[in-house]
Design a protein around this motif. Structure first.
Motif, PDB file in Angstrom:
ATOM      1  N   ASN A 174      -7.140 -52.950  10.105  1.00  0.00           N
ATOM      2  CA  ASN A 174      -8.055 -53.933  10.693  1.00  0.00           C
ATOM      3  C   ASN A 174      -8.375 -55.078   9.746  1.00  0.00           C
ATOM      4  OD1 ASN A 174      -8.494 -53.130  13.366  1.00  0.00           O
ATOM      5  ND2 ASN A 174      -9.889 -51.510  12.728  1.00  0.00           N
ATOM      6  N   GLN A 175      -7.451 -55.375   8.852  1.00  0.00           N
ATOM      7  CA  GLN A 175      -7.533 -56.578   8.018  1.00  0.00           C
ATOM      8  C   GLN A 175      -8.773 -56.607   7.138  1.00  0.00           C
ATOM      9  OE1 GLN A 175      -6.865 -60.033  10.555  1.00  0.00           O
ATOM     10  NE2 GLN A 175      -5.559 -58.831  11.896  1.00  0.00           N
ATOM     11  N   GLY A 176      -9.187 -55.418   6.672  1.00  0.00           N
ATOM     12  CA  GLY A 176     -10.309 -55.350   5.755  1.00  0.00           C
ATOM     13  C   GLY A 176     -11.657 -55.184   6.407  1.00  0.00           C
ATOM     14  N   PHE A 177     -11.676 -54.964   7.734  1.00  0.00           N
ATOM     15  CA  PHE A 177     -12.928 -54.723   8.451  1.00  0.00           C
ATOM     16  C   PHE A 177     -13.104 -53.220   8.621  1.00  0.00           C
ATOM     17  CE2 PHE A 177     -12.055 -59.089   9.549  1.00  0.00           C
ATOM     18  CZ  PHE A 177     -13.320 -59.674   9.576  1.00  0.00           C
ATOM     19  N   ASN A 178     -14.195 -52.689   8.114  1.00  0.00           N
ATOM     20  CA  ASN A 178     -14.485 -51.273   8.244  1.00  0.00           C
ATOM     21  C   ASN A 178     -15.269 -51.043   9.528  1.00  0.00           C
ATOM     22  OD1 ASN A 178     -16.301 -48.843   8.001  1.00  0.00           O
ATOM     23  ND2 ASN A 178     -15.110 -48.547   6.151  1.00  0.00           N
ATOM     24  N   MET A 179     -14.761 -50.126  10.344  1.00  0.00           N
ATOM     25  CA  MET A 179     -15.488 -49.731  11.551  1.00  0.00           C
ATOM     26  C   MET A 179     -15.404 -48.215  11.673  1.00  0.00           C
ATOM     27  SD  MET A 179     -12.907 -50.875  14.647  1.00  0.00           S
ATOM     28  CE  MET A 179     -13.059 -52.610  14.279  1.00  0.00           C
ATOM     29  N   PRO A 180     -16.534 -47.549  11.901  1.00  0.00           N
ATOM     30  CA  PRO A 180     -16.519 -46.094  12.026  1.00  0.00           C
ATOM     31  C   PRO A 180     -15.679 -45.650  13.222  1.00  0.00           C
ATOM     32  CG  PRO A 180     -18.755 -46.926  11.719  1.00  0.00           C
ATOM     33  CD  PRO A 180     -17.882 -48.104  11.993  1.00  0.00           C
ATOM     34  N   LEU A 181     -14.905 -44.592  13.040  1.00  0.00           N
ATOM     35  CA  LEU A 181     -14.184 -44.011  14.164  1.00  0.00           C
ATOM     36  C   LEU A 181     -15.192 -43.548  15.214  1.00  0.00           C
ATOM     37  CD1 LEU A 181     -11.533 -41.803  12.334  1.00  0.00           C
ATOM     38  CD2 LEU A 181     -11.177 -44.036  13.391  1.00  0.00           C
ATOM     39  N   ARG A 182     -14.809 -43.615  16.472  1.00  0.00           N
ATOM     40  CA  ARG A 182     -15.714 -43.153  17.522  1.00  0.00           C
ATOM     41  C   ARG A 182     -14.905 -42.506  18.645  1.00  0.00           C
ATOM     42  NH1 ARG A 182     -17.645 -48.123  21.258  1.00  0.00           N
ATOM     43  NH2 ARG A 182     -15.670 -49.239  21.426  1.00  0.00           N
ATOM     44  N   ALA A 183     -15.470 -41.463  19.209  1.00  0.00           N
ATOM     45  CA  ALA A 183     -14.827 -40.755  20.301  1.00  0.00           C
ATOM     46  C   ALA A 183     -15.594 -40.927  21.607  1.00  0.00           C
ATOM     47  CB  ALA A 183     -14.698 -39.273  19.967  1.00  0.00           C
ATOM     48  N   ILE A 184     -16.786 -41.531  21.550  1.00  0.00           N
ATOM     49  CA  ILE A 184     -17.612 -41.751  22.740  1.00  0.00           C
ATOM     50  C   ILE A 184     -17.934 -43.238  22.850  1.00  0.00           C
ATOM     51  CG2 ILE A 184     -19.781 -41.218  23.897  1.00  0.00           C
ATOM     52  CD1 ILE A 184     -19.858 -38.602  22.332  1.00  0.00           C
ATOM     53  N   ARG A 185     -17.604 -43.831  23.967  1.00  0.00           N
ATOM     54  CA  ARG A 185     -17.884 -45.247  24.180  1.00  0.00           C
ATOM     55  C   ARG A 185     -19.266 -45.445  24.790  1.00  0.00           C
ATOM     56  NH1 ARG A 185     -13.429 -47.963  27.663  1.00  0.00           N
ATOM     57  NH2 ARG A 185     -12.216 -47.261  25.849  1.00  0.00           N
ATOM     58  N   GLU A 186     -19.589 -44.605  25.790  1.00  0.00           N
ATOM     59  CA  GLU A 186     -20.897 -44.674  26.418  1.00  0.00           C
ATOM     60  C   GLU A 186     -21.182 -43.365  27.156  1.00  0.00           C
ATOM     61  OE1 GLU A 186     -20.479 -48.072  28.943  1.00  0.00           O
ATOM     62  OE2 GLU A 186     -19.530 -46.935  30.557  1.00  0.00           O
ATOM     63  N   VAL A 187     -22.446 -43.135  27.447  1.00  0.00           N
ATOM     64  CA  VAL A 187     -22.868 -41.963  28.207  1.00  0.00           C
ATOM     65  C   VAL A 187     -23.474 -42.446  29.515  1.00  0.00           C
ATOM     66  CG1 VAL A 187     -24.352 -39.925  28.258  1.00  0.00           C
ATOM     67  CG2 VAL A 187     -23.304 -40.650  26.109  1.00  0.00           C
ATOM     68  N   THR A 188     -23.020 -41.870  30.647  1.00  0.00           N
ATOM     69  CA  THR A 188     -23.515 -42.296  31.942  1.00  0.00           C
ATOM     70  C   THR A 188     -24.021 -41.107  32.749  1.00  0.00           C
ATOM     71  OG1 THR A 188     -21.367 -42.032  33.062  1.00  0.00           O
ATOM     72  CG2 THR A 188     -21.783 -44.142  31.970  1.00  0.00           C
ATOM     73  N   THR A 189     -24.748 -41.400  33.786  1.00  0.00           N
ATOM     74  CA  THR A 189     -25.181 -40.374  34.734  1.00  0.00           C
ATOM     75  C   THR A 189     -24.015 -40.061  35.672  1.00  0.00           C
ATOM     76  OG1 THR A 189     -25.952 -41.951  36.384  1.00  0.00           O
ATOM     77  CG2 THR A 189     -27.506 -41.311  34.652  1.00  0.00           C
ATOM     78  N   ALA A 190     -24.212 -39.080  36.530  1.00  0.00           N
ATOM     79  CA  ALA A 190     -23.184 -38.726  37.501  1.00  0.00           C
ATOM     80  C   ALA A 190     -22.893 -39.876  38.450  1.00  0.00           C
ATOM     81  CB  ALA A 190     -23.607 -37.486  38.280  1.00  0.00           C
ATOM     82  N   LEU A 191     -23.860 -40.778  38.606  1.00  0.00           N
ATOM     83  CA  LEU A 191     -23.684 -41.932  39.493  1.00  0.00           C
ATOM     84  C   LEU A 191     -23.089 -43.134  38.777  1.00  0.00           C
ATOM     85  CD1 LEU A 191     -27.046 -41.712  41.488  1.00  0.00           C
ATOM     86  CD2 LEU A 191     -24.777 -40.879  42.168  1.00  0.00           C
ATOM     87  N   GLY A 192     -22.858 -42.992  37.485  1.00  0.00           N
ATOM     88  CA  GLY A 192     -22.246 -44.088  36.740  1.00  0.00           C
ATOM     89  C   GLY A 192     -23.220 -44.997  36.033  1.00  0.00           C
TER      90      GLY A 192
END
Length: 360
Positions: A174-192
């Motif tokens: 990433n050209q010298g940009f540090n970003m933490p690894l992530r496995a979750i983008r967002e958390v939603t309800t059953a309705l979205g």
């Protein structure tokens, strides 16, 4: 990829050979694939997350990045000394590294030392930079926890898990940009409906100029260095960057590499730490290649910073030279080149191509 591990293990009658791999997206750091056992559905010990093994030459880019971040002192053309030496410590122990092929290569350009993974010149460079400097680079790349305080660090005696290696190489990709690894983008309800989001967190920890130089060398690793076998399976038009890693007695086989879209880290080894028959090139790289050829992707592409320009250098002397001179190598250089010495062709004249060009 797991079939490749089975093929490798059966070919050498090594049924206990294990593997772990992590795949992330380069732009966002999202973990899109993770395997912790050669049986993908195995739900026990997850080697990708929890198996910390010495990473061998995977650590070398951190040593060279430490140098390239100092443009007033180091360039890709800087000559390093690839000759044997030994260090004697106060407790009487002696450290005497050697190259994989047991040979010495004399004066070599910094770029070639990384591309061909020379241990002697890397260790000498690390000693010149100092352990604290390399420690600082590793921390900026995202490595956490205790770091090896001895010079053997420069050749990969540091133990990391595949997920930790992925964090380290993601910053390189990433050209010298540090970003933490992530496995979750967002958390939603059953309705979205979104309950919470996990946005990308980015911090620039190295100047883009130094990463441009390093990525140039890591792409050369894939073209002419220890990773060159990938192009027997992948199209030569696809620019890739990466590094092999092999530990003592071939106990660990590593490869970490990336395209413009994905970074993948692969480890092969035995749980009981017994030797394998594989180097990073003959083992992990083959698994990595099998995976990467199954997914569409684009080439590594990094915008050339304004302060970086390309010049021709003589590979033997490290001096600037002319394009048509023998042993001329085109390298990107960051900063003022007025202090870099220039020499005409060693043989006193350009080759026939250069002679013809001068007349037309």
């Amino acid at each position: 990829s797991t079939r490749r591990v089975s093929d490798l293990s059966s070919r050498i009658n090594q049924e206990n050979l294990q593997t772990a791999s992590v795949v992330t997206t380069v732009g966002s750091g999202e973990v899109v694939g993770l395997i912790g056992d050669k049986q993908p559905q195995y739900q026990g010990f997850n080697r990708a997350l929890d198996a910390k093994r010495p990473i061998g030459s995977l650590i070398k880019p951190a040593v060279y990045l430490s140098a390239l971040a100092q443009p007033n002192t180091f360039h890709l053309s800087t000559l390093l000394n690839d000759q044997a030496f030994k260090l004697e410590f106060e407790d009487g122990q002696v450290w005497q590294p050697q190259n994989f092929n047991k040979k010495q290569h004399g004066k070599v350009m910094l770029s070639d030392s990384l591309v061909h993974s020379y241990n002697l010149s890397t260790a000498r460079l690390g000693i010149e930079l100092g352990i604290p400097t390399v420690h600082d680079t590793l921390k900026k790349l995202g490595v956490t926890g205790n770091l090896n305080p001895y010079p053997s660090l420069f050749l990969g005696s540091q133990s990391l898990s595949p997920i930790e290696v992925s964090q380290m190489y993601l910053t390189l990709a990433n050209q010298g940009f540090n970003m933490p690894l992530r496995a979750i983008r967002e958390v939603t309800t059953a309705l979205g409906d979104v309950i919470s989001r996990y946005p990308v967190q980015v911090e620039q920890v190295f100047p883009p100029e130094s990463l441009f130089l390093l990525q140039h060398a890591l792409q050369r690793v894939m073209r002419v260095g220890t990773g060159r076998s990938v192009y027997a399976s992948l199209p030569t038009s696809l620019d890739l960057a990466g590094k092999t890693g092999t530990t003592n007695d071939n106990r660990d086989s590593w490869f970490a590499g990336f395209s413009g879209d994905y970074l993948a880290v692969v480890w092969l080894g035995n749980d009981d730490n017994k030797p394998t028959a594989f180097t990073g090139s003959s083992g992990a790289l083959k698994v990595w290649t099998d995976f990467m050829k199954t997914i569409p992707q684009t080439s590594v592409s990094m915008v050339q910073p304004e302060q970086v320009k390309y010049y021709w250098f003589d590979k033997q002397s490290g001096k600037r030279t002319d394009e048509h001179c023998k042993n001329a190598s085109l390298l990107p250089i960051w900063g003022d080149i007025s202090t870099l010495p220039y020499q005409s062709c060693n043989n006193g004249y350009s080759n026939i191509k250069g002679w013809i060009k001068s007349w037309f």
